[in-house]
Motif scaffolding. Structure first.
Motif, PDB file in Angstrom:
ATOM      1  N   ARG A  76       3.259   5.928   6.109  1.00 23.03           N
ATOM      2  CA  ARG A  76       2.972   4.543   6.995  1.00 23.03           C
ATOM      3  C   ARG A  76       3.835   4.717   8.107  1.00 23.03           C
ATOM      4  O   ARG A  76       4.767   4.838   8.208  1.00 23.03           O
ATOM      5  CB  ARG A  76       3.150   3.466   5.821  1.00 23.03           C
ATOM      6  N   VAL A  78       5.738   2.632  10.444  1.00 24.56           N
ATOM      7  CA  VAL A  78       6.313   1.477  10.487  1.00 24.56           C
ATOM      8  C   VAL A  78       7.778   1.203  10.693  1.00 24.56           C
ATOM      9  O   VAL A  78       8.645   2.062  10.233  1.00 24.56           O
ATOM     10  CB  VAL A  78       6.197   0.985   8.608  1.00 24.56           C
ATOM     11  N   TYR A  97      11.202  -7.516   1.726  1.00 24.03           N
ATOM     12  CA  TYR A  97      10.977  -6.177   2.747  1.00 24.03           C
ATOM     13  C   TYR A  97      10.073  -6.578   3.868  1.00 24.03           C
ATOM     14  O   TYR A  97       8.906  -7.460   3.450  1.00 24.03           O
ATOM     15  CB  TYR A  97      10.508  -5.129   1.993  1.00 24.03           C
ATOM     16  N   GLN A 101       3.831  -2.596  11.461  1.00 21.88           N
ATOM     17  CA  GLN A 101       3.304  -1.153  11.232  1.00 21.88           C
ATOM     18  C   GLN A 101       2.087  -1.012  12.436  1.00 21.88           C
ATOM     19  O   GLN A 101       1.503  -2.193  12.856  1.00 21.88           O
ATOM     20  CB  GLN A 101       2.165  -1.259   9.897  1.00 21.88           C
ATOM     21  N   HIS A 112      -3.112   4.626  -1.284  1.00 21.02           N
ATOM     22  CA  HIS A 112      -2.021   4.630  -2.424  1.00 21.02           C
ATOM     23  C   HIS A 112      -2.031   3.109  -3.144  1.00 21.02           C
ATOM     24  O   HIS A 112      -2.737   2.201  -2.744  1.00 21.02           O
ATOM     25  CB  HIS A 112      -0.831   4.876  -1.792  1.00 21.02           C
ATOM     26  N   HIS A 114       1.084   0.877  -5.740  1.00 25.15           N
ATOM     27  CA  HIS A 114       2.397   0.835  -6.077  1.00 25.15           C
ATOM     28  C   HIS A 114       2.447  -0.545  -6.786  1.00 25.15           C
ATOM     29  O   HIS A 114       1.945  -1.473  -6.970  1.00 25.15           O
ATOM     30  CB  HIS A 114       3.546   1.047  -4.792  1.00 25.15           C
ATOM     31  N   ARG A 120      -0.072  -8.557   4.587  1.00 25.40           N
ATOM     32  CA  ARG A 120      -0.123  -8.025   6.167  1.00 25.40           C
ATOM     33  C   ARG A 120      -0.483  -9.268   6.772  1.00 25.40           C
ATOM     34  O   ARG A 120      -1.248 -10.263   6.476  1.00 25.40           O
ATOM     35  CB  ARG A 120      -1.295  -7.090   6.663  1.00 25.40           C
ATOM     36  N   HIS A 153      -4.970   0.833  -1.747  1.00 23.98           N
ATOM     37  CA  HIS A 153      -5.059   0.217  -0.572  1.00 23.98           C
ATOM     38  C   HIS A 153      -4.817   0.995   0.543  1.00 23.98           C
ATOM     39  O   HIS A 153      -4.054   2.136   0.275  1.00 23.98           O
ATOM     40  CB  HIS A 153      -4.271  -1.086  -0.429  1.00 23.98           C
ATOM     41  N   HIS A 155      -4.972   1.061   5.104  1.00 25.00           N
ATOM     42  CA  HIS A 155      -5.373   0.469   6.329  1.00 25.00           C
ATOM     43  C   HIS A 155      -5.556   1.323   7.567  1.00 25.00           C
ATOM     44  O   HIS A 155      -5.352   2.674   7.596  1.00 25.00           O
ATOM     45  CB  HIS A 155      -3.912  -0.027   6.798  1.00 25.00           C
ATOM     46  N   ASP A 168       3.989  -6.074   7.691  1.00 22.67           N
ATOM     47  CA  ASP A 168       3.794  -6.016   6.281  1.00 22.67           C
ATOM     48  C   ASP A 168       4.755  -6.943   5.631  1.00 22.67           C
ATOM     49  O   ASP A 168       6.152  -6.943   6.008  1.00 22.67           O
ATOM     50  CB  ASP A 168       4.161  -4.619   5.946  1.00 22.67           C
ATOM     51  N   LEU A 170       6.529  -7.051   1.794  1.00 24.62           N
ATOM     52  CA  LEU A 170       6.447  -6.735   0.333  1.00 24.62           C
ATOM     53  C   LEU A 170       7.606  -6.843  -0.561  1.00 24.62           C
ATOM     54  O   LEU A 170       8.812  -7.347   0.004  1.00 24.62           O
ATOM     55  CB  LEU A 170       6.621  -5.214   0.679  1.00 24.62           C
ATOM     56  N   ILE A 172       9.087  -4.921  -2.236  1.00 27.23           N
ATOM     57  CA  ILE A 172      10.069  -3.662  -2.784  1.00 27.23           C
ATOM     58  C   ILE A 172      11.441  -3.699  -3.197  1.00 27.23           C
ATOM     59  O   ILE A 172      11.600  -3.323  -4.168  1.00 27.23           O
ATOM     60  CB  ILE A 172      10.009  -2.651  -1.465  1.00 27.23           C
ATOM     61  N   PHE A 183       4.814   4.549  -7.659  1.00 22.00           N
ATOM     62  CA  PHE A 183       4.092   4.811  -6.193  1.00 22.00           C
ATOM     63  C   PHE A 183       3.145   6.077  -6.564  1.00 22.00           C
ATOM     64  O   PHE A 183       3.389   7.072  -7.323  1.00 22.00           O
ATOM     65  CB  PHE A 183       5.073   5.003  -5.446  1.00 22.00           C
TER      66      PHE A 183
HETATM   67  O1  GTQ Z   1       1.393  -0.016   3.505  1.00 19.37           O
HETATM   68  O2  GTQ Z   1       1.704  -0.632   1.373  1.00 19.37           O
HETATM   69  O3  GTQ Z   1       5.499  -1.425   5.427  1.00 19.37           O
HETATM   70  O4  GTQ Z   1       3.725   0.805   0.755  1.00 19.37           O
HETATM   71  C1  GTQ Z   1       6.218  -0.409   3.441  1.00 19.37           C
HETATM   72  C2  GTQ Z   1       5.815   0.232   2.410  1.00 19.37           C
HETATM   73  C3  GTQ Z   1       3.954  -0.664   4.094  1.00 19.37           C
HETATM   74  C4  GTQ Z   1       1.819  -0.293   2.360  1.00 19.37           C
HETATM   75  C5  GTQ Z   1       5.293  -0.770   4.393  1.00 19.37           C
HETATM   76  C6  GTQ Z   1       4.364   0.179   1.930  1.00 19.37           C
HETATM   77  C7  GTQ Z   1       3.478  -0.436   2.827  1.00 19.37           C
END
Ligand code: GTQ
Length: 356
Positions: A76, A78, A97, A101, A112, A114, A120, A153, A155, A168, A170, A172, A183
């Motif tokens: 990703r 980002v 977090y 992006q 992926h 997780h 978003r 998901h 993008h 983004d 999250l 995390i 993951f």
């Molecule tokens: O696209 O799921 O900014 O897993 C950081 C971890 C985006 C995402 C992020 C991620 C994603």
């Protein structure tokens, strides 16, 4: 640290005690009274700093990453935002977090899933889309989309689109703190789209109407996209019809339309409108939030620090920090998007609020 208050630790260090502590240490143990006042503060002590990240400072760097890495190589692409007090857990504030992006037309990141939940918020560009568990969702400016934990998901930006940047959000750091993060990359790297495009909006976004029949047993909202136009319209109507909150102006939570509850079990989100000239009173509450200015300009005073924001600037409010907001304009609305950890705070019975 060791205040002389009945019921609080207040023990002087003596050579004998120091030797005792050292002995306990060799046994991987300790005396509670040496840490009690720190691990049980009178009130929450956030390690997060109040912060603002200006879009004007970040945007060029975000765009530069387009030339430096591909989504295939980076996974990703980002640029994530770091709170100096939370660098060790990659949090922007508390256990949240956030990152920016960027994607060019025709690009797509691999699919992926997780254990973290994600959302978003679209900042700029045309043609962005997300596929969540086979549901393709088209995205425009200020649209807000969910990718709940456990959902596949990916993008991308359509070939006819323009370079897109989105925020983004999250959980995390929270899921890592719970030591529960898995993951997986999708075996085929991309999902098939197995439903009509934007079907969750067609089914679940009708104002005050629920579809009959069907069943939904997931802990997150079945509606995956919250579009800007109806959100802004609702805020304007609310702001014109009712005083709203003295602390937040006209603030509306994004909800699971079936329950009225938060959109996901760990991350909540809201949009608030400050009327022209409106300035709120200060309050503080438990829970951390990341904000993005979606429209207009103004300032917030957070733990005594003033941050002047305008469209696309991102800032954070740490748990239990005093904060208040003001719209800078006498004629235009100011609108703030936020995501927060309130679903966690509330479900654990930890919500407390205090007004000035
Ligand atoms: O696209 O799921 O900014 O897993 C950081 C971890 C985006 C995402 C992020 C991620 C994603």
């Amino acid at each position: 640290m060791r205040e002389n208050v009945a019921g609080r630790a207040n023990v002087e260090d003596t050579p004998e005690l120091e030797a005792y502590y050292a002995e306990l240490d060799t046994l991987d143990a300790g005396a509670l009274w040496t840490v009690a006042n720190t691990i049980e503060p009178w009130e929450p002590v956030s390690r997060s700093h109040p912060m603002m990240w200006r879009y004007a400072d970040l945007r060029g760097h975000v765009l530069r990453s387009l030339d430096l890495v591909t989504p295939e190589r980076a996974g990703r692409r980002v640029v994530y935002l770091v709170n100096p007090g939370r660098k060790d857990v990659a949090a922007a504030v508390g256990w949240l977090y956030t990152g920016l992006q960027v994607m060019n037309p025709g690009e797509q990141a691999s699919s992926h899933r997780h254990s973290s939940s994600a959302l978003r918020f679209i900042m700029e560009g045309e043609g962005a889309y997300t596929v969540v568990d086979g549901h393709k969702i088209t995205l425009g400016r200020n649209d807000f989309v969910l990718t709940p934990n456990g959902t596949w998901h990916e993008h991308g930006v359509s070939a006819e689109g323009t370079t897109c940047i989105w925020q983004d959000g999250l959980d995390i750091p929270l899921v890592n703190a719970m030591e529960a993060n898995f993951f997986e990359v999708h075996p085929k790297l991309a999902q098939e789209v197995s439903f009509p495009v934007d079907d969750t909006s067609a089914i679940y976004a009708a104002p005050a109407l629920h579809p009959t029949g069907g069943s939904w047993d997931k802990p997150h909202s079945p509606l995956l996209k919250y579009e800007w136009a109806p959100t802004y319209d609702s805020l304007r109507r609310y702001a014109a019809a009712a005083p709203g909150s003295p602390y937040d102006g006209a603030l509306m939570r994004y909800v699971n339309p079936l329950t009225g509850g938060h959109v996901m079990p760990t991350i909540g989100a809201a949009m608030q409108l400050l009327r022209p000239g409106e300035a709120t009173k200060a309050h503080r509450h438990t829970g951390s939030a990341v904000y993005q200015c979606a429209k207009g300009s103004g300032h917030s005073i957070i733990a005594g620090q003033r941050f002047d924001w305008s469209e696309r600037d991102i800032f954070c409010i740490p748990s239990w920090a005093w904060h208040q907001h003001a719209n800078a304009s006498a004629s235009e609305d100011a609108v703030l998007f936020q995501f927060n950890d309130l679903p966690v705070i509330e479900s654990l019975g930890l919500y407390r609020e205090e007004g000035a």
